[in-house]
Design an enzyme around this catalytic site. Sequence first.
Site, PDB file in Angstrom:
ATOM      1  N   CYS A  57      26.207   6.021  19.540  1.00  0.00           N
ATOM      2  CA  CYS A  57      27.420   6.632  18.989  1.00  0.00           C
ATOM      3  C   CYS A  57      28.534   6.383  19.990  1.00  0.00           C
ATOM      4  O   CYS A  57      28.436   6.794  21.137  1.00  0.00           O
ATOM      5  CB  CYS A  57      27.257   8.147  18.801  1.00  0.00           C
ATOM      6  SG  CYS A  57      25.588   8.744  18.606  1.00  0.00           S
ATOM      7  N   GLU A 110      36.602  12.777  14.560  1.00  0.00           N
ATOM      8  CA  GLU A 110      36.462  11.339  14.372  1.00  0.00           C
ATOM      9  C   GLU A 110      36.410  10.966  12.897  1.00  0.00           C
ATOM     10  O   GLU A 110      35.947  11.741  12.060  1.00  0.00           O
ATOM     11  CB  GLU A 110      35.158  10.843  15.007  1.00  0.00           C
ATOM     12  CG  GLU A 110      35.027  11.086  16.486  1.00  0.00           C
ATOM     13  CD  GLU A 110      33.707  10.592  17.045  1.00  0.00           C
ATOM     14  OE1 GLU A 110      33.700  10.208  18.232  1.00  0.00           O
ATOM     15  OE2 GLU A 110      32.695  10.589  16.311  1.00  0.00           O
TER      16      GLU A 110
END
Length: 249
Positions: A97, A159
């Site tokens: 990630c 995000e």
Amino acid sequence: MATVTETQTKTQEPTLDGYDEEQVRLMEERCILVDENDKTYGEGSKKRCHLMTNINDGLLHRAFSVFLFRPSDGRLLLQQRAEEKITFPDMWTNTCCSHPLYIKSELVDEGQAGVRAAAIRKLPHELGIPAEQLSPEDFTFLTRIHYLAPSDGMWGEHEIDYILFATKDVTLDLQPNEVKDARYVSKEELEAMFKDPAYKFTPWFKLIARDLLFPWWDQMIEKSKALGGDVRADVLANGPQINDLIKMT
């Protein structure tokens, strides 16, 4: 959408004294700032993008999440984030990630070329996977999610996260400053880990698993079996939710 000016940020940002030196250096990387429609409008340091004071004012950046499966049995590679990480340390999560950076190769929107390039940069950095074992075509783009997740009061995530599946045999050489542990798990083993309080998970991974990962995992294995041979992520290409921007809470 509210935005945070550089002047405001300078007065809000705390020092990073006491954190790991390499992780502090990485906090100066330039993330891609986007609006709620995922349109790029600027850049900001990783530190700026992850402070809750800025997130609460609406600051949003682009990210990606790789889910890498072993072709022979469809098991998913998990990583446990290093204790040195400034955000979400010591937590289990999906394979990789991270964030595309505000650089030419990672700003390309067409065909998700920018996030694919970022994945090829970060998988070697975190897991030691040789870059020559990876190519942009290895990643099947499934969707984008928009989520907000606090970490410890000071830090958090806000995000638009590109979800990439891959089925690939790779060589691992874990970078201890980034990854504490890694393991391949079946769907059933991951479900058991979620129920075990001994394991802590990143919030985005729990959200993706809750709503998206498990049904896609089943579909990938079923469709691959129907074709014969190894498990293949590309059998999910052009399925439902491709190119959608999903708000997750």
